[in-house]
Design a protein around this motif. Sequence first.
Motif, PDB file in Angstrom:
ATOM      1  N   GLN A   1      40.997  50.009  50.622  1.00  0.00           N
ATOM      2  CA  GLN A   1      40.187  48.807  50.401  1.00  0.00           C
ATOM      3  C   GLN A   1      38.759  49.257  50.172  1.00  0.00           C
ATOM      4  O   GLN A   1      38.189  49.980  50.968  1.00  0.00           O
TER       5      GLN A   1
ATOM      6  N   GLN B   1      38.453  34.644  50.908  1.00  0.00           N
ATOM      7  CA  GLN B   1      37.959  36.003  50.708  1.00  0.00           C
ATOM      8  C   GLN B   1      39.040  36.813  49.996  1.00  0.00           C
ATOM      9  O   GLN B   1      40.224  36.553  50.153  1.00  0.00           O
TER      10      GLN B   1
ATOM     11  N   THR C   1      35.188  43.616  49.829  1.00  0.00           N
ATOM     12  CA  THR C   1      35.693  42.278  50.090  1.00  0.00           C
ATOM     13  C   THR C   1      34.777  41.287  49.399  1.00  0.00           C
ATOM     14  O   THR C   1      33.559  41.335  49.589  1.00  0.00           O
TER      15      THR C   1
ATOM     16  N   HIS D   1      40.284  40.805  48.997  1.00  0.00           N
ATOM     17  CA  HIS D   1      40.134  42.233  49.251  1.00  0.00           C
ATOM     18  C   HIS D   1      40.306  42.994  47.937  1.00  0.00           C
ATOM     19  O   HIS D   1      41.294  42.799  47.226  1.00  0.00           O
TER      20      HIS D   1
END
Length: 78
Positions: free
Chosen positions: A14, A24, A17, A26
Amino acid sequence: MCLRQAQFLGRLAQVATLFTQVSQYHVVMELDPRFVLSADALSHLYSKSSTADKLVPLSMLGTLQTGVPPVSINHQGD
């Protein structure tokens, strides 16, 4: 292969974000499986220079050593 399995195998990371008013998201970077097989794949990675508008190979930033890691690492301070 599900996201969790791919993360365990070191293929996904990741990197950000993104937030909206109601949700939200990622942002996930995926590594081609061909490059997970050996440390030699690091020779294909580049980083943007902080002093010039160009990419530099990771080998210019450090060296890679393989071996057995310590069982524990002592830490002092905060």
